[in-house]
Design a protein around this motif. Structure first.
Motif, PDB file in Angstrom:
ATOM      1  N   TYR A 159       0.788  -1.227   0.000  1.00 20.92           N
ATOM      2  CA  TYR A 159       0.000   0.000   0.000  1.00 20.92           C
ATOM      3  C   TYR A 159       0.825   1.284   0.000  1.00 20.92           C
ATOM      4  CZ  TYR A 159      -3.913  -3.101   0.746  1.00 20.92           C
ATOM      5  OH  TYR A 159      -4.850  -4.089   0.596  1.00 20.92           O
ATOM      6  N   SER A 160       2.145   1.173   0.038  1.00 20.73           N
ATOM      7  CA  SER A 160       2.988   2.369  -0.022  1.00 20.73           C
ATOM      8  C   SER A 160       3.224   2.765  -1.469  1.00 20.73           C
ATOM      9  CB  SER A 160       4.337   2.109   0.648  1.00 20.73           C
ATOM     10  OG  SER A 160       4.187   1.995   2.032  1.00 20.73           O
ATOM     11  N   PRO A 161       3.354   4.058  -1.713  1.00 18.63           N
ATOM     12  CA  PRO A 161       3.644   4.481  -3.083  1.00 18.63           C
ATOM     13  C   PRO A 161       5.061   4.099  -3.498  1.00 18.63           C
ATOM     14  CG  PRO A 161       3.627   6.371  -1.586  1.00 18.63           C
ATOM     15  CD  PRO A 161       3.210   5.183  -0.793  1.00 18.63           C
ATOM     16  N   GLU A 162       5.282   4.061  -4.788  1.00 12.51           N
ATOM     17  CA  GLU A 162       6.620   3.761  -5.290  1.00 12.51           C
ATOM     18  C   GLU A 162       7.606   4.799  -4.784  1.00 12.51           C
ATOM     19  OE1 GLU A 162       6.965   3.013  -9.443  1.00 12.51           O
ATOM     20  OE2 GLU A 162       5.487   1.407  -9.406  1.00 12.51           O
ATOM     21  N   GLU A 163       8.859   4.355  -4.641  1.00 14.25           N
ATOM     22  CA  GLU A 163       9.968   5.209  -4.209  1.00 14.25           C
ATOM     23  C   GLU A 163       9.734   5.831  -2.836  1.00 14.25           C
ATOM     24  OE1 GLU A 163      11.180   7.941  -7.250  1.00 14.25           O
ATOM     25  OE2 GLU A 163      11.187   6.391  -8.784  1.00 14.25           O
ATOM     26  N   SER A 164       9.088   5.104  -1.957  1.00 13.49           N
ATOM     27  CA  SER A 164       8.863   5.605  -0.604  1.00 13.49           C
ATOM     28  C   SER A 164       9.763   4.860   0.381  1.00 13.49           C
ATOM     29  CB  SER A 164       7.385   5.472  -0.218  1.00 13.49           C
ATOM     30  OG  SER A 164       6.987   4.117  -0.227  1.00 13.49           O
ATOM     31  N   VAL A 165       9.590   5.162   1.653  1.00 15.47           N
ATOM     32  CA  VAL A 165      10.427   4.585   2.704  1.00 15.47           C
ATOM     33  C   VAL A 165       9.537   3.920   3.753  1.00 15.47           C
ATOM     34  CG1 VAL A 165      12.068   5.114   4.552  1.00 15.47           C
ATOM     35  CG2 VAL A 165      12.226   6.323   2.384  1.00 15.47           C
ATOM     36  N   ASP A 210       5.006   3.574   7.418  1.00 19.91           N
ATOM     37  CA  ASP A 210       5.082   3.598   5.964  1.00 19.91           C
ATOM     38  C   ASP A 210       4.384   4.848   5.459  1.00 19.91           C
ATOM     39  OD1 ASP A 210       2.235   3.079   5.307  1.00 19.91           O
ATOM     40  OD2 ASP A 210       2.622   1.100   6.146  1.00 19.91           O
ATOM     41  N   GLU A 211       4.401   5.049   4.148  1.00 19.49           N
ATOM     42  CA  GLU A 211       3.810   6.237   3.547  1.00 19.49           C
ATOM     43  C   GLU A 211       2.507   5.916   2.822  1.00 19.49           C
ATOM     44  OE1 GLU A 211       6.821   8.390   1.313  1.00 19.49           O
ATOM     45  OE2 GLU A 211       8.330   7.815   2.787  1.00 19.49           O
ATOM     46  N   GLY A 212       1.887   4.793   3.194  1.00 24.43           N
ATOM     47  CA  GLY A 212       0.621   4.385   2.593  1.00 24.43           C
ATOM     48  C   GLY A 212      -0.540   5.200   3.127  1.00 24.43           C
ATOM     49  N   PRO A 213      -1.744   4.960   2.606  1.00 24.80           N
ATOM     50  CA  PRO A 213      -2.914   5.767   2.968  1.00 24.80           C
ATOM     51  C   PRO A 213      -3.445   5.511   4.376  1.00 24.80           C
ATOM     52  CG  PRO A 213      -3.555   3.977   1.529  1.00 24.80           C
ATOM     53  CD  PRO A 213      -2.053   3.955   1.606  1.00 24.80           C
ATOM     54  N   GLY A 214      -3.077   4.406   5.008  1.00 25.93           N
ATOM     55  CA  GLY A 214      -3.586   4.109   6.342  1.00 25.93           C
ATOM     56  C   GLY A 214      -4.948   3.437   6.288  1.00 25.93           C
ATOM     57  N   ILE A 215      -5.566   3.333   7.444  1.00 25.12           N
ATOM     58  CA  ILE A 215      -6.860   2.657   7.574  1.00 25.12           C
ATOM     59  C   ILE A 215      -7.942   3.708   7.795  1.00 25.12           C
ATOM     60  CG2 ILE A 215      -8.201   1.005   8.959  1.00 25.12           C
ATOM     61  CD1 ILE A 215      -5.475  -0.265   9.715  1.00 25.12           C
ATOM     62  N   ASN A 216      -9.049   3.565   7.079  1.00 21.21           N
ATOM     63  CA  ASN A 216     -10.176   4.485   7.259  1.00 21.21           C
ATOM     64  C   ASN A 216     -10.646   4.453   8.703  1.00 21.21           C
ATOM     65  OD1 ASN A 216     -10.231   5.143   4.519  1.00 21.21           O
ATOM     66  ND2 ASN A 216     -11.585   3.424   4.047  1.00 21.21           N
ATOM     67  N   ALA A 217     -11.005   5.613   9.232  1.00 17.72           N
ATOM     68  CA  ALA A 217     -11.430   5.732  10.630  1.00 17.72           C
ATOM     69  C   ALA A 217     -12.594   4.795  10.954  1.00 17.72           C
ATOM     70  CB  ALA A 217     -11.806   7.176  10.949  1.00 17.72           C
TER      71      ALA A 217
END
Length: 107
Positions: free
Chosen positions: A62-68, A86-93
């Motif tokens: 779920y992380s975007p390309e070239e992220s950490v 991570d730099e992904g969108p996370g979980i909806n509340a």
């Protein structure tokens, strides 16, 4: 040792991370006296590996390309804390309440 479990898990997932050019970084808190004994946890090794593999696989997925993805290990009096960022969108509340429901999947 929790660091060894995490290192072997990230090695297994290295090719998936490399496909998305994701960099996985480790940080072991060195503000206190780090010894090998302070990184030992009591637990079922296979279950710990499975848990970390699932978390890291999702972080890569779920992380975007070239992220950490950052893995931090810290310890205090009788505790050991592993944080994975991570730099992904996370979980909806609205889905957080169901996060521990078996076989539950997010949207």
């Amino acid at each position: 040792r929790i660091d060894e479990i995490l290192l072997s898990t990230t090695e297994r997932l290295h090719s998936k991370a490399r496909e998305k050019r994701i960099n996985i970084r480790f940080n072991i808190d060195s503000s206190s006296d780090e010894t090998a004994e302070s990184l030992v946890v009591l637990g079922e090794k296979q279950l710990l590996e499975c848990m970390f593999e699932n978390i890291l696989e999702n972080a890569i997925k779920y992380s975007p390309e070239e992220s950490v993805i950052k893995i931090d290990i810290a310890h205090g009096k009788g505790t050991l804390i592993v944080s994975i960022h991570d730099e992904g969108p996370g979980i909806n509340a609205e889905e957080v309440a169901d996060i521990f429901t078996r076989f539950q999947r997010g949207t």
